[in-house]
Scaffold this motif. Structure first.
Motif: not given
Length: 130
Positions: A67-93
């Motif tokens: 991708l061009s540098a111009k297009t990659m400027r849009e990536a400045k709006g992305i916030f990446g994150f990592e989660i150190e998982i302590e608990e997972i709860q899944a639900a379905k209704k």
């Protein structure tokens, strides 16, 4: 807490063979843990992995590296994150409490909506009961 939602849809009580209240069917996962916002370079690396994964079967796969540098400027709006998982709860209704007649009718009515979320809920419900 981070919430990851799957398909979800409104369920009209008019779809039952008896009086009841309307409801909502859904699938969701709640992840609890310590979240860390990563720096721009790490976020771009995460983006590369994500794009590569989802472009894998494309006829003309896109690569972040191309991708061009111009297009990659849009990536400045992305916030990446990592989660150190302590608990997972899944639900379905998914109307699990309904008898077979009403359950099948809900699936049928969801399919009629032509709404992608509703149809996805119908597919998940079909997997739960054969």
């Amino acid at each position: 807490m981070a919430v990851f939602t799957g398909p979800h849809s409104y369920i009209s009580s008019s779809w039952y063979d008896h009086e009841n209240v309307p409801t909502w069917n859904y699938i969701a996962v709640h992840v609890y843990g310590k979240i860390k916002i990563v720096d721009y370079e790490t976020a771009v690396e995460q983006l590369k992995k994500l794009v590569d994964k989802y472009e894998m079967n494309s006829e003309n796969p896109v690569r972040v590296e191309d991708l061009s540098a111009k297009t990659m400027r849009e990536a400045k709006g992305i916030f990446g994150f990592e989660i150190e998982i302590e608990e997972i709860q899944a639900a379905k209704k998914l109307s699990q409490n309904r008898d077979d007649f009403n359950y099948k009718n809900i699936i049928s009515e969801l399919e009629k909506t032509k709404n992608a979320q509703s149809i996805a809920v119908a597919k998940e419900m079909s997997k739960c009961r054969k």
